[in-house]
Scaffold this active site. Structure first.
Site, PDB file in Angstrom:
ATOM      1  N   ASP A   1       0.861  -1.172   0.000  1.00 47.67           N
ATOM      2  CA  ASP A   1       0.000   0.000   0.000  1.00 47.67           C
ATOM      3  C   ASP A   1       0.907   1.234   0.000  1.00 47.67           C
ATOM      4  O   ASP A   1       2.097   1.133   0.308  1.00 47.67           O
ATOM      5  CB  ASP A   1      -0.888  -0.053   1.250  1.00 47.67           C
ATOM      6  CG  ASP A   1      -1.648   1.228   1.482  1.00 47.67           C
ATOM      7  OD1 ASP A   1      -2.330   1.685   0.557  1.00 47.67           O
ATOM      8  OD2 ASP A   1      -1.558   1.769   2.607  1.00 47.67           O
TER       9      ASP A   1
ATOM     10  N   ASP B   1      -0.244   5.099   0.939  1.00 44.70           N
ATOM     11  CA  ASP B   1      -0.480   6.137   1.942  1.00 44.70           C
ATOM     12  C   ASP B   1      -0.299   5.603   3.358  1.00 44.70           C
ATOM     13  O   ASP B   1      -0.953   4.639   3.776  1.00 44.70           O
ATOM     14  CB  ASP B   1      -1.889   6.709   1.798  1.00 44.70           C
ATOM     15  CG  ASP B   1      -2.077   7.462   0.485  1.00 44.70           C
ATOM     16  OD1 ASP B   1      -1.073   7.672  -0.207  1.00 44.70           O
ATOM     17  OD2 ASP B   1      -3.226   7.830   0.176  1.00 44.70           O
TER      18      ASP B   1
END
Length: 296
Positions: free
Chosen positions: A46, A48
């Site tokens: 991922d 963020d």
């Protein structure tokens, strides 16, 4: 029939699958042209708060606004439509679809080349110094072991690809905005690459690349990514929210937290406030996201 020509009236599962397929099909694999020494294992990260401090789309949106890619009025108009449809039409699939597409309407006419070039500039000025060294080191460990590494994010594929390329990773999968002949139409392909859609993207890429998911790793900060994390044999929670931390501990998953103690303690409240108040309003108009603004 191409993904861009498929019917718009799709349920959530279908939209997630379509978004995942589109993301996998768009995955940049330029740095993976050479056969890896461990071809059946890979890692999925991922972005963020996992790879990068904060929301990549916020930095992109701010940079685009400064360059007059869109106006403040357009941001506010898109944000208002999101609020209206979420409150008034949340139970109506047609309203949800309209809200998702209306937020993207003003990017219609901009070219993919224009956005990609601006994203390169914005990465240098606002994102490069926000990369978490600890997570970057984890990604490098997989590369050093001869495995491929992909980013998987709800952020636009354009920004995801730039981040992956700058970090020397294999490639990226992100939310795909529909474009025809290099010009954006203002609509999404399927839906946001979020939650179940990320899992669909990973499964599609694994099938294409011959990966054994039991030998793969996945990293995220958010419980929204449990579908992706649960797909692989080696899931790891990075800077996790409370729900993901609890799930990881209960299931014996690795946990890594690169925040200071104070930041970690305030992460849930501050992250929610930022996503809801700042990133949400700005990203509604530029992020290629279509409705609420989940963490990527």
């Amino acid at each position: 029939m191409t993904p861009f020509e498929r019917p718009r009236r799709l349920d959530l599962q279908q939209r997630s699958a379509l978004a995942g397929e589109a993301a996998a099909a768009s995955a940049d694999v330029e740095s993976a042209l050479l056969t890896p020494s461990d071809p059946t294992a890979a890692a999925f990260f991922d972005v963020d708060n996992t790879i990068m401090q904060g929301a990549s789309i916020f930095h992109l949106a701010r940079g685009l606004h400064r360059r007059e890619f869109f106006s403040t009025r357009e941001i506010l108009d898109a944000a208002w439509k999101q609020v209206y449809f979420r409150v008034v039409g949340v139970e109506d699939p047609e309203h949800v679809a309209e809200a998702r597409n209306s937020a993207l309407a003003f990017i219609a006419g901009h070219t993919t080349t224009e956005l990609e070039e601006l994203t390169e500039e914005i990465f240098d000025e606002a994102m490069a110094h926000r990369i978490w060294p600890g997570t970057r080191a984890l990604a490098q460990l997989h590369l050093d072991e001869g495995q491929r590494v992909w980013l998987v994010t709800a952020a636009p594929i354009e920004i995801a690809s730039v981040i992956a390329r700058r970090l020397g990773l294999t490639g990226a999968m992100g939310t795909v905005a529909e474009h025809v002949d290099g010009v954006y139409t203002g609509r999404l392909v399927g839906d946001l690459l979020h939650g179940p859609a990320k899992a669909e993207a990973v499964k599609a890429l694994a099938a294409r690349e011959g990966l054994d998911l039991a030998r793969c790793s996945a990293y995220s900060d958010s419980s929204n990514d449990l579908p992706m994390l649960s797909l692989v044999g080696d899931p790891c929670a990075i800077n996790p929210d409370a729900r993901l931390r609890a799930h990881a501990r209960a299931n014996g998953w690795r946990v890594r937290d690169y925040r200071t103690g104070r930041k970690a303690a305030r992460a849930g409240l501050a992250g929610a406030a930022l996503a809801g108040a700042v990133t949400g309003a700005i990203a509604a108009g530029v992020s290629l996201r279509g409705r609420a603004f989940p963490r990527s």
